[in-house]
Enzyme design. Sequence first.
Site, short mmCIF file in Angstrom:
data_model
loop_
_atom_site.label_atom_id
_atom_site.label_comp_id
_atom_site.label_asym_id
_atom_site.label_seq_id
_atom_site.Cartn_x
_atom_site.Cartn_y
_atom_site.Cartn_z
N CYS A 359 5.14 -0.88 1.37
CA CYS A 359 4.21 -0.35 0.89
C CYS A 359 2.90 -0.49 1.85
O CYS A 359 1.90 0.19 2.07
CB CYS A 359 3.64 -1.06 -0.28
SG CYS A 359 3.60 -2.81 -0.20
N HIS A 499 1.41 -6.24 -3.19
CA HIS A 499 1.42 -4.75 -3.20
C HIS A 499 0.25 -4.21 -2.49
O HIS A 499 -1.15 -4.71 -2.71
CB HIS A 499 1.65 -3.96 -4.47
CG HIS A 499 1.80 -2.49 -4.12
ND1 HIS A 499 2.95 -1.88 -3.66
CD2 HIS A 499 1.14 -1.47 -4.35
CE1 HIS A 499 2.74 -0.63 -3.72
NE2 HIS A 499 1.60 -0.38 -4.14
#
Length: 622
Positions: A359, A499
């Site tokens: 990510c 994330h």
Amino acid sequence: MCDDSSVQKWTCEYCTFANFPSALKCTMCRGAKPLLNENIFRLRDEGSASSGSSAYEWPTAAEECSNSRPTNDATDLLQEGLKPLRISDHSDAVPSAASSVDSKWSCSVCTYENWPKATRCVMCATPPPHPRLSPTAEGATNRHASNNSEQPNNLTASLRRSASRRIDESGGRAMPDWVWLDACLGVVQGECTPVDNYLSGGGDPTRQLTAKEVALLDRPSAFDTGHTLVHLAIRFHREDMLATLLSRMEGSGSGVKRVPSYVAPDLAADIRRHAAATLRHRKANPPIPFFTELATFALPAEIVDLPQAVTEQLFEELLDKDAQQQLEADPPVINWSIELTVHLGSRLYALWNRSAGDCLLDSLMQATLGVFDRDNLLRRALSDSLTQAGHVLYARWREYESWQARLMHYSLDESQWEQDWATLQSLATRPGCSLEQLHVFALAHVLRRPILVYGVKYVKSFRGEDIGYARFQGVYLPLLWDTSFCIRSPVALGYTRGHFSALVAIEPEPPHATTTNHSAPPPCHFLPLVDHDGKLLPIHFVTHAEAGGEEALLRQWMDVCLTDNGLLVAKQRLNKRPLLVAQMLEEWLNHYRRLAQMSIAPMSARPIPVQDYSSDGDSDDE
């Protein structure tokens, strides 16, 4: 005959319960009686045997010549033992009523055993994994499969036959979920159709392989117990399947994502190839790879002209709503200043991207070019940086981490420092592995520009409890380069629970054609350099000598100014979009323009065909 057999019990091969000889199924678990070392033709129905005859006797010669079959319980036992063999060998014999009734199908969601005639699961209303055929149709299908065994299949015929034989040998009755196994094999072989079939049938993307299923697949080098489709996609570098799988998982927001790179996959692939062509490897000190061309991605201003309903759908299919909510929750990390969001038009939006450890790289590619790092371009550049310029990065990393350790009253010896450094280098080389602060610092040098990370202070569990301190928030400057070699316009990322997301704003409205001033500076957004309490964001990996002069460093590397309310902000300048990026955004916007046109068209107008681009229809290129 000797009477010892009448008292000699047989042991169930499943639960080891000792059963009486007359029992054809285990009293405890209903497992079938093993057929090994037993002559099934000696079993006779006591009720049909003539008086005075023994319960155990050989068939007469006439019976052998007429090929008469054993009856009742013996017949059931024989049919039970031969039923899996017929399925595996594609026998064209029509299955009996008894075997058809016994072949229940297992629900792929709740695992409930349903009767064959059930069109949906009795417990959860899920359709069966395979279309249920009548006995005649099933026999015809088996004959057709036997006559066309050379035709290709997602899960090869040899695998099915070998798996069926293993089922026969183990005495198992429940047939495997071939749709699920087809999907697993499809990921390994790079075939999207089996995966799409599994997901479209309501399959769970988080389902894990069991030990029995791994044994059926019979490929220890590819499949492990507990693996999901996501694990397999990461292991075999099936980047084109990851987005589809992750968008179906809980916590990823809407199940349908329509980001620009999905709508125009060919253009997205061209953008990545062009970015790879602009990557250079510098031999001078430090020998860190870098991009020669730089860009900043922003959402097109035409979004605000769409109808409200279409705009809401666009944001639902483009943004990561979970990340947006976490970053804006109390205490807010982004969009906490009305002056910035409303008066200066610098509201930040968290773009949806892939997960599974890539990510950070994806979000940086999105923040610059609007595409994902499917070709692992940034990861390779990151790995080369830690390898070729490791001596320079290691010295600054160790000095900074030692300083942070002293603040927390602990220290490490030399072997621990070397072990931690080796771990960081190893993480940079493996796709799918999560990355650390050092990697963000190294990527700032690859991009030749500052990276601003707006992150939550604490990492929370799924219950909302604080489980750790998140240290990602702050400013990452390319301190190893000369300032004249770098761009002063930063990119912004958001960090939530493990994330990263690209944070972008909507570009301002273009000036009217009659008032266009070619000498005017490009439009810009304003990114805060302080948190909502007015505290300066930390600058990572500064040396002890640089500590204390953080604001001077910010002004040295970025265009910094104060707003009317006294907020310290950095200018993010928006230059003209690269041609390929502009074309990709135009194709993406056309989808929502058609939706807007349909929403305002009269009821009698003919509907305009809309091509459904989504993560469910991901192409091979994107």
